[in-house]
Scaffold this motif. Structure first.
Motif, PDB file in Angstrom:
ATOM      1  N   GLY A 179     -51.910  47.335  -5.041  1.00 49.08           N
ATOM      2  CA  GLY A 179     -51.696  46.233  -4.115  1.00 49.08           C
ATOM      3  C   GLY A 179     -52.179  44.884  -4.590  1.00 49.08           C
ATOM      4  O   GLY A 179     -52.154  43.910  -3.821  1.00 49.08           O
ATOM      5  N   ALA A 180     -52.617  44.778  -5.834  1.00 46.16           N
ATOM      6  CA  ALA A 180     -53.098  43.500  -6.352  1.00 46.16           C
ATOM      7  C   ALA A 180     -51.923  42.574  -6.644  1.00 46.16           C
ATOM      8  O   ALA A 180     -50.880  43.011  -7.142  1.00 46.16           O
ATOM      9  N   GLY A 181     -52.109  41.295  -6.340  1.00 42.66           N
ATOM     10  CA  GLY A 181     -51.098  40.305  -6.665  1.00 42.66           C
ATOM     11  C   GLY A 181     -51.227  39.853  -8.110  1.00 42.66           C
ATOM     12  O   GLY A 181     -52.089  40.319  -8.859  1.00 42.66           O
ATOM     13  N   GLU A 182     -50.369  38.902  -8.489  1.00 40.83           N
ATOM     14  CA  GLU A 182     -50.355  38.456  -9.885  1.00 40.83           C
ATOM     15  C   GLU A 182     -51.655  37.766 -10.277  1.00 40.83           C
ATOM     16  O   GLU A 182     -52.243  38.051 -11.321  1.00 40.83           O
ATOM     17  N   PHE A 183     -52.118  36.847  -9.430  1.00 43.51           N
ATOM     18  CA  PHE A 183     -53.352  36.131  -9.756  1.00 43.51           C
ATOM     19  C   PHE A 183     -54.559  37.062  -9.713  1.00 43.51           C
ATOM     20  O   PHE A 183     -55.469  36.955 -10.540  1.00 43.51           O
ATOM     21  N   GLN A 184     -54.586  37.977  -8.752  1.00 38.02           N
ATOM     22  CA  GLN A 184     -55.701  38.917  -8.671  1.00 38.02           C
ATOM     23  C   GLN A 184     -55.714  39.847  -9.877  1.00 38.02           C
ATOM     24  O   GLN A 184     -56.777  40.166 -10.419  1.00 38.02           O
ATOM     25  N   THR A 185     -54.538  40.263 -10.319  1.00 35.17           N
ATOM     26  CA  THR A 185     -54.456  41.114 -11.502  1.00 35.17           C
ATOM     27  C   THR A 185     -54.946  40.377 -12.744  1.00 35.17           C
ATOM     28  O   THR A 185     -55.682  40.930 -13.567  1.00 35.17           O
ATOM     29  N   MET A 186     -54.531  39.125 -12.866  1.00 42.12           N
ATOM     30  CA  MET A 186     -54.973  38.345 -14.020  1.00 42.12           C
ATOM     31  C   MET A 186     -56.485  38.144 -13.993  1.00 42.12           C
ATOM     32  O   MET A 186     -57.163  38.326 -15.017  1.00 42.12           O
ATOM     33  N   TYR A 187     -57.020  37.790 -12.825  1.00 42.16           N
ATOM     34  CA  TYR A 187     -58.443  37.471 -12.722  1.00 42.16           C
ATOM     35  C   TYR A 187     -59.322  38.711 -12.841  1.00 42.16           C
ATOM     36  O   TYR A 187     -60.357  38.687 -13.517  1.00 42.16           O
ATOM     37  N   ALA A 188     -58.912  39.809 -12.198  1.00 43.02           N
ATOM     38  CA  ALA A 188     -59.773  40.991 -12.125  1.00 43.02           C
ATOM     39  C   ALA A 188     -59.531  41.991 -13.246  1.00 43.02           C
ATOM     40  O   ALA A 188     -60.413  42.797 -13.553  1.00 43.02           O
ATOM     41  N   VAL A 189     -58.351  41.961 -13.856  1.00 41.79           N
ATOM     42  CA  VAL A 189     -58.020  42.973 -14.864  1.00 41.79           C
ATOM     43  C   VAL A 189     -57.827  42.353 -16.249  1.00 41.79           C
ATOM     44  O   VAL A 189     -58.493  42.739 -17.214  1.00 41.79           O
ATOM     45  N   ALA A 190     -56.918  41.391 -16.351  1.00 39.49           N
ATOM     46  CA  ALA A 190     -56.553  40.865 -17.667  1.00 39.49           C
ATOM     47  C   ALA A 190     -57.673  40.029 -18.291  1.00 39.49           C
ATOM     48  O   ALA A 190     -57.999  40.201 -19.472  1.00 39.49           O
ATOM     49  N   LEU A 191     -58.267  39.129 -17.516  1.00 35.30           N
ATOM     50  CA  LEU A 191     -59.282  38.242 -18.092  1.00 35.30           C
ATOM     51  C   LEU A 191     -60.527  38.984 -18.574  1.00 35.30           C
ATOM     52  O   LEU A 191     -61.038  38.675 -19.660  1.00 35.30           O
ATOM     53  N   PRO A 192     -61.066  39.957 -17.816  1.00 31.81           N
ATOM     54  CA  PRO A 192     -62.215  40.694 -18.364  1.00 31.81           C
ATOM     55  C   PRO A 192     -61.904  41.415 -19.671  1.00 31.81           C
ATOM     56  O   PRO A 192     -62.783  41.552 -20.529  1.00 31.81           O
ATOM     57  N   MET A 193     -60.672  41.864 -19.839  1.00 26.08           N
ATOM     58  CA  MET A 193     -60.299  42.540 -21.076  1.00 26.08           C
ATOM     59  C   MET A 193     -60.017  41.550 -22.203  1.00 26.08           C
ATOM     60  O   MET A 193     -59.918  41.943 -23.373  1.00 26.08           O
ATOM     61  N   ALA A 194     -59.879  40.285 -21.850  1.00 22.87           N
ATOM     62  CA  ALA A 194     -59.546  39.261 -22.845  1.00 22.87           C
ATOM     63  C   ALA A 194     -60.748  38.403 -23.216  1.00 22.87           C
ATOM     64  O   ALA A 194     -60.580  37.327 -23.794  1.00 22.87           O
ATOM     65  N   LYS A 195     -61.957  38.855 -22.908  1.00 22.55           N
ATOM     66  CA  LYS A 195     -63.147  38.056 -23.211  1.00 22.55           C
ATOM     67  C   LYS A 195     -63.271  37.694 -24.692  1.00 22.55           C
ATOM     68  O   LYS A 195     -63.638  36.564 -25.025  1.00 22.55           O
ATOM     69  N   PRO A 196     -62.987  38.614 -25.622  1.00 22.15           N
ATOM     70  CA  PRO A 196     -63.116  38.229 -27.042  1.00 22.15           C
ATOM     71  C   PRO A 196     -62.213  37.070 -27.439  1.00 22.15           C
ATOM     72  O   PRO A 196     -62.650  36.154 -28.134  1.00 22.15           O
ATOM     73  N   ILE A 197     -60.950  37.084 -27.006  1.00 18.03           N
ATOM     74  CA  ILE A 197     -60.040  36.010 -27.394  1.00 18.03           C
ATOM     75  C   ILE A 197     -60.384  34.722 -26.657  1.00 18.03           C
ATOM     76  O   ILE A 197     -60.241  33.616 -27.204  1.00 18.03           O
ATOM     77  N   ILE A 198     -60.874  34.836 -25.426  1.00 22.64           N
ATOM     78  CA  ILE A 198     -61.294  33.644 -24.691  1.00 22.64           C
ATOM     79  C   ILE A 198     -62.490  32.995 -25.382  1.00 22.64           C
ATOM     80  O   ILE A 198     -62.554  31.766 -25.535  1.00 22.64           O
ATOM     81  N   ALA A 199     -63.441  33.821 -25.818  1.00 17.91           N
ATOM     82  CA  ALA A 199     -64.603  33.284 -26.531  1.00 17.91           C
ATOM     83  C   ALA A 199     -64.185  32.656 -27.857  1.00 17.91           C
ATOM     84  O   ALA A 199     -64.707  31.606 -28.256  1.00 17.91           O
ATOM     85  N   THR A 200     -63.240  33.285 -28.542  1.00 20.51           N
ATOM     86  CA  THR A 200     -62.785  32.759 -29.830  1.00 20.51           C
ATOM     87  C   THR A 200     -62.117  31.399 -29.666  1.00 20.51           C
ATOM     88  O   THR A 200     -62.442  30.436 -30.371  1.00 20.51           O
ATOM     89  N   ILE A 201     -61.188  31.317 -28.729  1.00 25.85           N
ATOM     90  CA  ILE A 201     -60.492  30.049 -28.507  1.00 25.85           C
ATOM     91  C   ILE A 201     -61.452  29.001 -27.955  1.00 25.85           C
ATOM     92  O   ILE A 201     -61.371  27.818 -28.308  1.00 25.85           O
ATOM     93  N   GLY A 202     -62.373  29.433 -27.102  1.00 22.12           N
ATOM     94  CA  GLY A 202     -63.376  28.495 -26.603  1.00 22.12           C
ATOM     95  C   GLY A 202     -64.199  27.898 -27.727  1.00 22.12           C
ATOM     96  O   GLY A 202     -64.524  26.709 -27.713  1.00 22.12           O
ATOM     97  N   MET A 203     -64.528  28.719 -28.721  1.00 20.99           N
ATOM     98  CA  MET A 203     -65.277  28.207 -29.867  1.00 20.99           C
ATOM     99  C   MET A 203     -64.430  27.227 -30.673  1.00 20.99           C
ATOM    100  O   MET A 203     -64.914  26.172 -31.095  1.00 20.99           O
ATOM    101  N   PHE A 204     -63.153  27.574 -30.897  1.00 20.92           N
ATOM    102  CA  PHE A 204     -62.267  26.668 -31.628  1.00 20.92           C
ATOM    103  C   PHE A 204     -62.190  25.308 -30.938  1.00 20.92           C
ATOM    104  O   PHE A 204     -62.319  24.256 -31.579  1.00 20.92           O
ATOM    105  N   VAL A 205     -61.966  25.342 -29.630  1.00 21.84           N
ATOM    106  CA  VAL A 205     -61.827  24.094 -28.877  1.00 21.84           C
ATOM    107  C   VAL A 205     -63.144  23.325 -28.859  1.00 21.84           C
ATOM    108  O   VAL A 205     -63.169  22.098 -29.019  1.00 21.84           O
ATOM    109  N   GLY A 206     -64.247  24.050 -28.672  1.00 21.26           N
ATOM    110  CA  GLY A 206     -65.549  23.395 -28.635  1.00 21.26           C
ATOM    111  C   GLY A 206     -65.879  22.684 -29.934  1.00 21.26           C
ATOM    112  O   GLY A 206     -66.369  21.548 -29.931  1.00 21.26           O
TER     113      GLY A 206
END
Length: 299
Positions: A179-206
């Motif tokens: 029953g999760a919507g698109e934003f809830q799925t992204m926030y609760a499922v996809a983003l926690p699994m994408a922490k390594p790439i988020i940290a990597t891109i965050g470092m590049f941008v920083g």
């Protein structure tokens, strides 16, 4: 058990990585040592890992004559980097997650439009006119934040590829079934699994924001209070060069130049420019070796 070929391969790999590491580390060590070397000793003997005389006068000169300005520039750099990383990650993540959805209408065309910006741009003159006359970013914080840094097509495509390959469709489908919507799925499922790439891109941008001086050089004409540490150090170097060029014509300039550690101050400025990144990086680096997914996929 490793075979003879595996051992040879590992040895060659270790030797190559050791050489590459030394190539990267040695110049930084030389810069640090030179910044703490007496200026006259450096001018007489050249750069050395073992100087005849140590001195921190270059740092004393920077902070004694410009302490308030330096601290303000450091603060501006931290604010700029923090704001830029936060906004850039939000935009990049939302766009990349949307492009990763196979049922997105016009997905191919939108992806090509993002990729196209990696190959072509409007040029420096048209970009400057657009930002200054249409968006009016001259002498504003937006002039440091937006042009050329806030959005990067490579980061979008990199994160899109991660969402496609690193976040299993089965896990997303399970969230939809629950029953999760698109934003809830992204926030609760996809983003926690994408922490390594988020940290990597965050470092590049920083790193891009922290090292950037071009935007301040182009868009900050009168409002020097918005100078980042890189812009301030660049301005100090320009002032020193101006004194050096005019020292032979002006006695006051010659006297002022004699009090400036012209050689070591360059190394001190470079050290001050990279120091925060060197300190922060070990805390970010752990995200690069973490596991990619936080759950499993049933067969």
């Amino acid at each position: 058990m490793k075979t003879r070929e595996d051992k040879i391969y590992d040895t060659i790999g270790h030797v190559i990585m050791t050489i590459l590491s030394l190539v990267a580390i040695i110049p930084i060590l030389l810069m640090l040592v030179s910044s703490a070397t007496d200026n006259n000793a450096l001018l007489q003997n050249g750069y050395s890992f073992f100087p005849e005389k140590w001195s921190l006068f270059a740092y004393e000169w920077i902070f004694s004559s410009n302490s308030a300005v330096v601290l303000r520039a450091y603060g501006m750099s931290f604010v700029l980097t923090g704001s830029g990383v936060t906004i850039s990650l939000i935009i990049t993540t939302l766009l990349a997650y949307g492009l990763s959805k196979k049922d997105l209408p016009f997905r191919g065309a939108l992806t090509f439009m993002v990729f196209f910006t990696m190959l072509f741009n409007g040029g420096l003159v048209s970009t400057y006119i657009n930002y200054t006359r249409v968006f009016h970013v001259k002498d504003t914080f937006a002039g440091l934040l937006v042009p050329g840094l806030l959005m990067n097509a490579f980061n979008v495509l990199l994160m899109k590829s991660y969402f496609v390959t690193g976040v299993p469709d089965e896990i997303l489908e399970a969230a939809y079934i629950d029953g999760a919507g698109e934003f809830q799925t992204m926030y609760a499922v996809a983003l926690p699994m994408a922490k390594p790439i988020i940290a990597t891109i965050g470092m590049f941008v920083g790193i891009s924001y922290w090292n950037d001086w071009n935007n301040g050089f182009i868009y900050l004409v009168k409002n020097t209070d918005l100078y980042s540490i890189q812009n301030l150090l660049n301005r100090l170097m320009q002032n020193i060069q101006a004194l050096s060029q005019n020292a032979s014509n002006l006695s006051d300039a010659s006297q002022g130049l004699a009090q400036i550690p012209t050689a070591t101050v360059r190394m001190a400025m470079a050290t001050l420019g990279i120091l925060p990144i060197v300190i922060i990086y070990p805390f970010i680096q752990k995200n690069f070796v973490k596991g990619i997914t936080l759950g499993g996929v049933k067969g």
